[in-house]
Design an enzyme around this catalytic site. Structure first.
Site, PDB file in Angstrom:
ATOM      1  N   SER A  17       6.894  -5.851 -12.359  1.00  0.00           N
ATOM      2  CA  SER A  17       6.898  -4.389 -12.211  1.00  0.00           C
ATOM      3  C   SER A  17       8.286  -3.867 -11.834  1.00  0.00           C
ATOM      4  O   SER A  17       8.859  -2.999 -12.504  1.00  0.00           O
ATOM      5  CB  SER A  17       5.923  -3.975 -11.109  1.00  0.00           C
ATOM      6  OG  SER A  17       4.655  -4.525 -11.339  1.00  0.00           O
ATOM      7  N   GLY A  18       8.857  -4.401 -10.764  1.00  0.00           N
ATOM      8  CA  GLY A  18      10.132  -3.888 -10.258  1.00  0.00           C
ATOM      9  C   GLY A  18      11.299  -4.243 -11.165  1.00  0.00           C
ATOM     10  O   GLY A  18      12.157  -3.404 -11.445  1.00  0.00           O
ATOM     11  N   THR A  20       3.126 -10.013 -12.209  1.00  0.00           N
ATOM     12  CA  THR A  20       1.806 -10.199 -11.598  1.00  0.00           C
ATOM     13  C   THR A  20       0.847  -9.091 -11.996  1.00  0.00           C
ATOM     14  O   THR A  20      -0.298  -9.346 -12.391  1.00  0.00           O
ATOM     15  CB  THR A  20       1.954 -10.208 -10.056  1.00  0.00           C
ATOM     16  OG1 THR A  20       2.872 -11.241  -9.706  1.00  0.00           O
ATOM     17  CG2 THR A  20       0.629 -10.452  -9.368  1.00  0.00           C
ATOM     18  N   CYS A  21       1.282  -7.850 -11.876  1.00  0.00           N
ATOM     19  CA  CYS A  21       0.388  -6.705 -12.074  1.00  0.00           C
ATOM     20  C   CYS A  21      -0.292  -6.760 -13.436  1.00  0.00           C
ATOM     21  O   CYS A  21      -1.501  -6.630 -13.553  1.00  0.00           O
ATOM     22  CB  CYS A  21       1.185  -5.407 -11.908  1.00  0.00           C
ATOM     23  SG  CYS A  21       0.210  -3.946 -12.203  1.00  0.00           S
ATOM     24  N   CYS A  39      -3.204  -6.227 -10.866  1.00  0.00           N
ATOM     25  CA  CYS A  39      -3.878  -4.922 -10.962  1.00  0.00           C
ATOM     26  C   CYS A  39      -4.690  -4.738 -12.253  1.00  0.00           C
ATOM     27  O   CYS A  39      -5.861  -4.337 -12.197  1.00  0.00           O
ATOM     28  CB  CYS A  39      -2.871  -3.776 -10.909  1.00  0.00           C
ATOM     29  SG  CYS A  39      -1.289  -4.143 -10.142  1.00  0.00           S
ATOM     30  N   LYS A  77      -7.572  -7.335 -13.039  1.00  0.00           N
ATOM     31  CA  LYS A  77      -8.551  -7.171 -11.957  1.00  0.00           C
ATOM     32  C   LYS A  77      -9.392  -5.917 -12.164  1.00  0.00           C
ATOM     33  O   LYS A  77     -10.605  -5.926 -12.025  1.00  0.00           O
ATOM     34  CB  LYS A  77      -7.813  -7.087 -10.629  1.00  0.00           C
ATOM     35  CG  LYS A  77      -8.700  -6.732  -9.478  1.00  0.00           C
ATOM     36  CD  LYS A  77      -7.927  -6.161  -8.339  1.00  0.00           C
ATOM     37  CE  LYS A  77      -7.416  -4.767  -8.602  1.00  0.00           C
ATOM     38  NZ  LYS A  77      -6.489  -4.304  -7.544  1.00  0.00           N
ATOM     39  N   ALA A 125      15.432 -18.736 -13.817  1.00  0.00           N
ATOM     40  CA  ALA A 125      16.826 -18.508 -13.424  1.00  0.00           C
ATOM     41  C   ALA A 125      17.003 -18.812 -11.951  1.00  0.00           C
ATOM     42  O   ALA A 125      16.073 -18.669 -11.157  1.00  0.00           O
ATOM     43  CB  ALA A 125      17.192 -17.052 -13.691  1.00  0.00           C
ATOM     44  N   GLY A 177     -10.371 -11.875   4.001  1.00  0.00           N
ATOM     45  CA  GLY A 177     -10.975 -10.556   4.227  1.00  0.00           C
ATOM     46  C   GLY A 177     -10.066  -9.431   3.781  1.00  0.00           C
ATOM     47  O   GLY A 177     -10.329  -8.264   4.073  1.00  0.00           O
ATOM     48  N   TYR A 230      -7.600  -7.269   0.761  1.00  0.00           N
ATOM     49  CA  TYR A 230      -8.054  -6.461  -0.372  1.00  0.00           C
ATOM     50  C   TYR A 230      -8.381  -7.293  -1.598  1.00  0.00           C
ATOM     51  O   TYR A 230      -9.351  -7.018  -2.307  1.00  0.00           O
ATOM     52  CB  TYR A 230      -7.071  -5.314  -0.666  1.00  0.00           C
ATOM     53  CG  TYR A 230      -5.888  -5.639  -1.541  1.00  0.00           C
ATOM     54  CD1 TYR A 230      -5.938  -5.456  -2.916  1.00  0.00           C
ATOM     55  CD2 TYR A 230      -4.710  -6.112  -0.999  1.00  0.00           C
ATOM     56  CE1 TYR A 230      -4.850  -5.739  -3.715  1.00  0.00           C
ATOM     57  CE2 TYR A 230      -3.609  -6.382  -1.779  1.00  0.00           C
ATOM     58  CZ  TYR A 230      -3.680  -6.206  -3.146  1.00  0.00           C
ATOM     59  OH  TYR A 230      -2.606  -6.483  -3.939  1.00  0.00           O
ATOM     60  N   GLU A 259     -12.130  -7.434  -3.350  1.00  0.00           N
ATOM     61  CA  GLU A 259     -12.225  -7.057  -4.767  1.00  0.00           C
ATOM     62  C   GLU A 259     -12.894  -8.165  -5.577  1.00  0.00           C
ATOM     63  O   GLU A 259     -13.791  -7.911  -6.386  1.00  0.00           O
ATOM     64  CB  GLU A 259     -10.822  -6.766  -5.322  1.00  0.00           C
ATOM     65  CG  GLU A 259     -10.238  -5.485  -4.757  1.00  0.00           C
ATOM     66  CD  GLU A 259      -8.845  -5.166  -5.263  1.00  0.00           C
ATOM     67  OE1 GLU A 259      -8.471  -3.989  -5.242  1.00  0.00           O
ATOM     68  OE2 GLU A 259      -8.112  -6.083  -5.672  1.00  0.00           O
ATOM     69  N   ARG A 261      -8.129  -5.896   7.515  1.00  0.00           N
ATOM     70  CA  ARG A 261      -7.272  -5.735   8.700  1.00  0.00           C
ATOM     71  C   ARG A 261      -5.982  -5.038   8.293  1.00  0.00           C
ATOM     72  O   ARG A 261      -5.447  -5.276   7.213  1.00  0.00           O
ATOM     73  CB  ARG A 261      -6.949  -7.106   9.304  1.00  0.00           C
ATOM     74  CG  ARG A 261      -7.951  -7.461  10.381  1.00  0.00           C
ATOM     75  CD  ARG A 261      -7.505  -8.626  11.228  1.00  0.00           C
ATOM     76  NE  ARG A 261      -7.096  -9.754  10.409  1.00  0.00           N
ATOM     77  CZ  ARG A 261      -6.025 -10.491  10.665  1.00  0.00           C
ATOM     78  NH1 ARG A 261      -5.244 -10.221  11.680  1.00  0.00           N
ATOM     79  NH2 ARG A 261      -5.739 -11.523   9.901  1.00  0.00           N
ATOM     80  N   ASP A 281       7.750  -7.465  -4.230  1.00  0.00           N
ATOM     81  CA  ASP A 281       7.054  -8.388  -3.332  1.00  0.00           C
ATOM     82  C   ASP A 281       8.016  -9.403  -2.711  1.00  0.00           C
ATOM     83  O   ASP A 281       7.718  -9.965  -1.652  1.00  0.00           O
ATOM     84  CB  ASP A 281       5.939  -9.127  -4.079  1.00  0.00           C
ATOM     85  CG  ASP A 281       4.744  -8.225  -4.366  1.00  0.00           C
ATOM     86  OD1 ASP A 281       4.815  -7.017  -4.049  1.00  0.00           O
ATOM     87  OD2 ASP A 281       3.740  -8.727  -4.914  1.00  0.00           O
ATOM     88  N   THR A 320       2.403  -2.314  -6.854  1.00  0.00           N
ATOM     89  CA  THR A 320       3.199  -2.059  -8.050  1.00  0.00           C
ATOM     90  C   THR A 320       3.992  -0.752  -7.979  1.00  0.00           C
ATOM     91  O   THR A 320       5.195  -0.756  -8.242  1.00  0.00           O
ATOM     92  CB  THR A 320       2.285  -2.112  -9.298  1.00  0.00           C
ATOM     93  OG1 THR A 320       2.057  -3.487  -9.564  1.00  0.00           O
ATOM     94  CG2 THR A 320       2.905  -1.458 -10.507  1.00  0.00           C
ATOM     95  N   HIS A 336     -17.932  21.995  -6.205  1.00  0.00           N
ATOM     96  CA  HIS A 336     -19.329  21.658  -5.952  1.00  0.00           C
ATOM     97  C   HIS A 336     -20.066  21.402  -7.256  1.00  0.00           C
ATOM     98  O   HIS A 336     -19.840  22.121  -8.221  1.00  0.00           O
ATOM     99  CB  HIS A 336     -19.997  22.825  -5.209  1.00  0.00           C
ATOM    100  CG  HIS A 336     -21.386  22.516  -4.761  1.00  0.00           C
ATOM    101  ND1 HIS A 336     -21.645  21.615  -3.743  1.00  0.00           N
ATOM    102  CD2 HIS A 336     -22.576  22.981  -5.210  1.00  0.00           C
ATOM    103  CE1 HIS A 336     -22.956  21.538  -3.586  1.00  0.00           C
ATOM    104  NE2 HIS A 336     -23.545  22.349  -4.459  1.00  0.00           N
ATOM    105  N   GLU A 368     -15.581  17.053  -2.345  1.00  0.00           N
ATOM    106  CA  GLU A 368     -15.598  18.315  -1.591  1.00  0.00           C
ATOM    107  C   GLU A 368     -15.776  18.077  -0.089  1.00  0.00           C
ATOM    108  O   GLU A 368     -15.390  18.899   0.738  1.00  0.00           O
ATOM    109  CB  GLU A 368     -16.669  19.283  -2.117  1.00  0.00           C
ATOM    110  CG  GLU A 368     -18.095  18.836  -1.886  1.00  0.00           C
ATOM    111  CD  GLU A 368     -19.130  19.845  -2.425  1.00  0.00           C
ATOM    112  OE1 GLU A 368     -18.974  21.043  -2.196  1.00  0.00           O
ATOM    113  OE2 GLU A 368     -20.087  19.404  -3.104  1.00  0.00           O
TER     114      GLU A 368
END
Ligand code: FAD
Length: 451
Positions: free
Chosen positions: A15-16, A42-43, A48, A51, A115, A175, A177, A181, A203, A302, A310, A435, A440
């Site tokens: 990503s970066g 990775t993403c 991401c 997943k 590299a 535990g 994310y 997931e 956490r 990362d 990302t 609504h 809302e």
């Protein structure tokens, strides 16, 4: 003759790295990027995107059940893992191609291979030395496995995306994310799913999020076991795994996946030899402009372990490209970075947790609402939604907005703009709700539940 082969050499086309390389080339720099595994990092390949595709697949299970309350009936419901994985792989191959075309059309030279640094201005790749005025390290992170006897029988999220067959009984360790997931994905796809959690879920996030999510995941069938961890994994000849747990019990399963953290991918890169300082966990130490202790070497994403997301890696990449090859010298703010967790139900969060807000601001007001969404009055689904606002008592500013419920990420994205603009609770109250929606509730919570 220019002094260096390139103005910028980026290690890692995730990503970066891709973002920084493309924009550096756009600003006129001569850029090369090295990638040892997969374009997009990775993403795109094991994060991401795949997943979320698996998460969508897992949602259908509940959706079919919900539909019955609205009068729908269908024949036998079947799920085919191979179809899902083939579709996911097709989409990722398409994205890999897009990344390659983006880089090439921007004029970036793409080099396939691993590299490493030879010195402050030299990179070695495929046995060749290449020089650059600036080097950017964007090598991402890698899952960490605990030292447990038999750990070689466990997998990480990297392998979970490429399973040949869907296991019947799955155990997830962790535990965080990624753990919640994947527990939701496997549970939704019909696996008997157990999650082993040392302390609490999520956490580091607002404590109500993990506590509420645990209840909802439990209702959907995930067997969450708190306060236990794995002590040993044994594999029988037929492939069955026996897990010995810290409470003395054993657990049989077909797949054990660890999601107990990721570490910066910074070893064997020649960083220390080149004089680049690393922190204790291997993260590259950088200043506000992502410059390392060696002025010609920058690092983002990362690999610097600020926020493993990302959009954060993308924004950091932009800061570097802008600073080195454009006129801007801005820095990036890590305040109010919104994020979603694609557990079932989803979690969305932005700003300070209640604990952080109390520590930083002293007196705060807490607004919280839990409710059953309109849809579930007919579906028969007992899922509930939770929304929470953390408000600074002195200024009335909303410091944090947190949610567990359907499309939480989609909902929180808009509230992140409000928080970034410094919105007050009075401005939330003055905003007319849409609504009937779940969202809302964010503008109709009137009475604080705690001060
Ligand atoms: C299961 C999972 C789910 C995730 N879900 C989300 C999500 O929903 N939302 C979100 O925002 N973030 C998510 N993330 C995090 C996100 O993927 C990362 O924060 C992001 O990819 C980091 O980008 P990066 O550029 O720092 O590194 P990466 O994208 O990891 O890219 C690093 C690249 O460098 C390459 N590389 C490494 N060493 C070398 C070398 N020596 N030579 C050449 N190439 C090298 C690697 O092969 C890789 O392609 C998830 C991560 C995981 C693991």
């Amino acid at each position: 003759m220019p002094e260096f082969d390139y103005d910028l050499f980026t290690i890692g086309a995730g990503s970066g790295g891709v973002r920084a390389s493309r924009f550096a080339a756009h600003f006129g720099a001569r850029v090369a990027v090295a990638e040892e595994r997969y374009l997009g990092g990775t993403c795109v390949n094991v994060g991401c995107i795949p997943k979320k595709l698996l998460s969508y697949a897992a949602h259908y299970h509940g959706d079919f059940a919900d539909a019955a309350g609205f009068g729908w009936s269908a024949g036998e419901i079947k799920f085919d893992w191979a179809t899902l994985i083939a579709g996911k792989d097709r989409e990722i191959a398409r994205l890999n191609g897009i990344y390659e075309r983006l880089l090439i059309s921007a004029g970036v030279t793409v080099l396939n291979g691993r590299a490493h640094l030879a010195d402050a201005h030299t990179v070695e790749i495929n046995g060749k030395r290449v020089t650059a005025k600036h080097i950017l390290v964007a090598t991402g992170g890698w899952p960490v496995l605990p030292e447990v006897p038999g750990v070689e029988h466990a997998i990480t999220s990297n392998e979970a995306f490429h399973l040949k067959d869907l296991p019947k009984r799955v155990v997830i360790g962790g535990g965080g994310y990624i753990a919640v997931e994947f527990a939701s994905i496997f549970n939704g796809l019909g696996c008997r799913t157990t999650e082993l959690v040392r302390s609490s879920l999520l956490r580091g996030f607002d404590a109500d999020l993990g506590a509420f999510l645990a209840g909802e995941m439990g209702k959907k069938g995930v067997d969450l076991r708190f306060g236990v961890h794995l002590e040993r994994i044994a594999k029988a000849p037929d492939g069955e795994l026996t897990l010995s747990l810290s409470d003395g019990s054993t657990l049989a399963c077909d797949m054990m996946m660890y999601a107990t953290g990721r570490a910066p991918n910074t070893s064997s890169l020649g960083l220390e030899q080149a004089g680049v300082k690393l922190s204790d966990n291997g993260a590259i130490v950088v200043d506000d402009h992502y410059q390392t202790s060696v002025p010609s070497i920058h690092a983002i994403g990362d690999a610097i372990d600020r926020m493993q997301l990302t959009p954060v890696a993308l924004a950091e990449g932009m800061v570097v490209a802008d600073r080195l090859f454009n006129t801007a010298t801005r820095t990036m703010s890590y305040n109010n970075v919104p994020t979603a967790i694609f557990s079932h139900p989803n979690v969305g969060t932005v700003g300070l947790s209640e604990a952080q807000a109390r520590k930083q601001h002293g007196a705060v007001k807490i607004f919280r609402s839990t409710f059953k969404a309109l849809k579930h009055t007919l579906s028969g689904n007992d899922e509930r939604t939770m929304m929470k606002l953390v408000v600074d008592e002195a200024t009335d500013r909303v410091l944090g907005a947190h949610m567990v419920g359907p499309d939480a990420g989609e909902i929180i994205q808009g509230f992140a703009v409000a928080l970034n603009c410094g919105a007050t609770k009075a401005q939330f109250d003055a905003t007319i709700g849409i609504h009937p929606t779940i969202a809302e509730e964010m503008v109709t919570m009137r009475e604080p539940v705690a001060g």
